[in-house]
Design a protein around this motif. Structure first.
Motif, PDB file in Angstrom:
ATOM      1  N   GLY A   1     -23.215 -46.559 -55.680  1.00  0.00           N
ATOM      2  CA  GLY A   1     -23.612 -46.262 -54.591  1.00  0.00           C
ATOM      3  C   GLY A   1     -25.148 -46.275 -54.373  1.00  0.00           C
ATOM      4  N   THR A   2     -25.861 -46.363 -55.359  1.00  0.00           N
ATOM      5  CA  THR A   2     -27.306 -46.363 -55.317  1.00  0.00           C
ATOM      6  C   THR A   2     -28.006 -47.631 -56.159  1.00  0.00           C
ATOM      7  OG1 THR A   2     -27.641 -45.148 -57.334  1.00  0.00           O
ATOM      8  CG2 THR A   2     -27.127 -43.879 -55.469  1.00  0.00           C
TER       9      THR A   2
ATOM     10  N   ARG B   1     -32.064 -46.786 -51.945  1.00  0.00           N
ATOM     11  CA  ARG B   1     -30.838 -46.816 -51.102  1.00  0.00           C
ATOM     12  C   ARG B   1     -29.591 -46.126 -51.587  1.00  0.00           C
ATOM     13  NH1 ARG B   1     -31.049 -53.241 -49.780  1.00  0.00           N
ATOM     14  NH2 ARG B   1     -30.410 -53.197 -51.961  1.00  0.00           N
ATOM     15  N   THR B   2     -28.854 -45.584 -50.575  1.00  0.00           N
ATOM     16  CA  THR B   2     -27.712 -44.786 -51.028  1.00  0.00           C
ATOM     17  C   THR B   2     -26.570 -45.008 -49.991  1.00  0.00           C
ATOM     18  OG1 THR B   2     -28.910 -42.926 -51.658  1.00  0.00           O
ATOM     19  CG2 THR B   2     -26.569 -42.297 -51.113  1.00  0.00           C
ATOM     20  N   ALA B   3     -25.448 -45.502 -50.429  1.00  0.00           N
ATOM     21  CA  ALA B   3     -24.322 -45.971 -49.638  1.00  0.00           C
ATOM     22  C   ALA B   3     -23.658 -44.662 -48.872  1.00  0.00           C
ATOM     23  CB  ALA B   3     -23.246 -46.428 -50.703  1.00  0.00           C
ATOM     24  N   ARG B   4     -23.219 -45.027 -47.875  1.00  0.00           N
ATOM     25  CA  ARG B   4     -22.400 -44.061 -47.006  1.00  0.00           C
ATOM     26  C   ARG B   4     -21.234 -43.643 -47.770  1.00  0.00           C
ATOM     27  NH1 ARG B   4     -18.059 -46.716 -44.855  1.00  0.00           N
ATOM     28  NH2 ARG B   4     -18.167 -48.899 -44.462  1.00  0.00           N
TER      29      ARG B   4
ATOM     30  N   GLU C   1     -18.198 -45.851 -49.933  1.00  0.00           N
ATOM     31  CA  GLU C   1     -18.784 -47.162 -50.038  1.00  0.00           C
ATOM     32  C   GLU C   1     -19.445 -47.205 -51.359  1.00  0.00           C
ATOM     33  OE1 GLU C   1     -19.218 -50.698 -49.761  1.00  0.00           O
ATOM     34  OE2 GLU C   1     -18.344 -50.128 -47.956  1.00  0.00           O
TER      35      GLU C   1
ATOM     36  N   SER D   1     -24.717 -50.216 -51.414  1.00  0.00           N
ATOM     37  CA  SER D   1     -25.909 -49.346 -50.655  1.00  0.00           C
ATOM     38  C   SER D   1     -26.709 -50.189 -49.784  1.00  0.00           C
ATOM     39  CB  SER D   1     -26.783 -48.983 -51.971  1.00  0.00           C
ATOM     40  OG  SER D   1     -27.422 -50.243 -52.223  1.00  0.00           O
TER      41      SER D   1
ATOM     42  N   GLY E   1     -25.699 -47.690 -45.057  1.00  0.00           N
ATOM     43  CA  GLY E   1     -26.225 -46.880 -46.369  1.00  0.00           C
ATOM     44  C   GLY E   1     -27.752 -46.106 -45.728  1.00  0.00           C
ATOM     45  N   THR E   2     -28.014 -45.137 -46.380  1.00  0.00           N
ATOM     46  CA  THR E   2     -29.427 -44.788 -46.081  1.00  0.00           C
ATOM     47  C   THR E   2     -30.454 -45.103 -47.038  1.00  0.00           C
ATOM     48  OG1 THR E   2     -28.579 -42.511 -46.798  1.00  0.00           O
ATOM     49  CG2 THR E   2     -28.262 -42.965 -44.825  1.00  0.00           C
TER      50      THR E   2
END
Length: 289
Positions: free
Chosen positions: A177-178, A195-198, A201, A204, A210-211
């Motif tokens: 997720g990153t 980036r990091t997945a929600r 999920e 990413s 993602g955030t």
């Protein structure tokens, strides 16, 4: 979002053609905004429009081509290149970077660290331990990327996509997720974000919820990123890295990187930097003729 203004251009009123199917999205809007701000003329052109209707000869071409009807769009780009215009990411390099298998082959052949990857068809047996990542050869924004936990799931992915070939890629649980996105223009890294997945999920991508946050590159990553863009011949790209137990690995180099997220998190005017680079590149081409 307030982005610092850039110096005025030396060359005024260049005709800059944006080749895209989506002029309403953030990236297209920002590029047009900076083209106008730097006193040039924007020319918006959809690959589906007959080139016979194009009455302006562009000085610069900026392709923003997605996976939708990609071969047809590349054919249009090749035709536009015959005008002698300066092109950011010429068609031959754009095509390789958009194809994940061709990208992997180029990276692997030149000893650039990347996840172990295989091209598979419906009949070939997997060569990686489960789970692994399954990807369509040409996709973006996380579409066409799957996590397979069984052979049955791989068969279902083939049925879902209808593709004859897919790639399977080594999975790293520690990087779940990153990833890291570096935005490269010319031979310079202009911005970096992690980036990091929600929750729930593994992808990413910001387009999938993602955030992100601004981050610093680790030792050796800058060299890895720039070696990748030089190899692939890309003048503008978003290079994605995975930080794993094997070290930092190149996932891909996107020749059509989105601007919205990385301008927001880096607070840098990347659209203006692209136009300034295009001006300089065009000036060098004119001088060399």
């Amino acid at each position: 979002m307030k982005i610092p203004l850039a110096p005025r251009p030396v060359m005024l009123n260049l005709k800059i053609l944006l080749l895209s199917r989506k002029f309403e999205i953030y990236s297209s809007h920002r590029l047009v905004e900076e083209i106008v701000s730097r006193e040039h003329t924007p020319v918006l052109w959809d690959p589906e429009w007959p080139l016979a209707r194009l009455k302006i000869q562009p000085d610069i071409i900026i392709p923003r081509i997605s996976s939708f009807q990609f071969p047809e769009a590349v054919a249009v780009l090749k035709a536009l290149e015959t005008t002698g215009a300066t092109t950011l990411n010429p068609s031959q390099y754009y095509s390789v970077a958009r194809n994940k298998w061709q990208t992997y082959q180029a990276l692997h052949a030149n000893q650039i660290a990347t996840p172990e990857t295989f091209l598979v068809s419906r009949s070939t047996k997997r060569e990686l331990p489960l789970p692994f990542i399954v990807k369509q050869l040409e996709s973006s924004k996380g579409d066409g990327v799957f996590l397979a936990n069984s052979d049955e799931e791989v068969s279902e992915i083939f049925q879902k996509t209808g593709d004859r070939e897919l790639i399977v890629q080594e999975f790293f649980s520690e990087a779940f997720g990153t990833d890291v996105r570096a935005f490269v223009i010319g031979d310079q890294i202009h911005a970096v974000m992690k980036r990091t997945a929600r929750p729930g999920e593994f992808r990413s991508n910001l387009a999938l919820g993602g955030t992100a946050e601004a981050c610093e590159l680790l030792p050796g990553e800058s060299e890895l990123i720039l070696k990748t863009t030089r190899l692939l011949g890309l003048q503008v790209s978003g290079v994605d890295l995975l930080r794993t137990r094997k070290g930092s690995l190149v996932l891909e180099a996107n020749p059509c990187p989105g601007l919205e997220g990385i301008e927001k998190y880096s607070k840098k005017n990347l659209a203006s930097s692209i136009i300034q680079y295009a001006e300089a590149l065009h000036g060098r081409h004119q001088t060399s003729r």
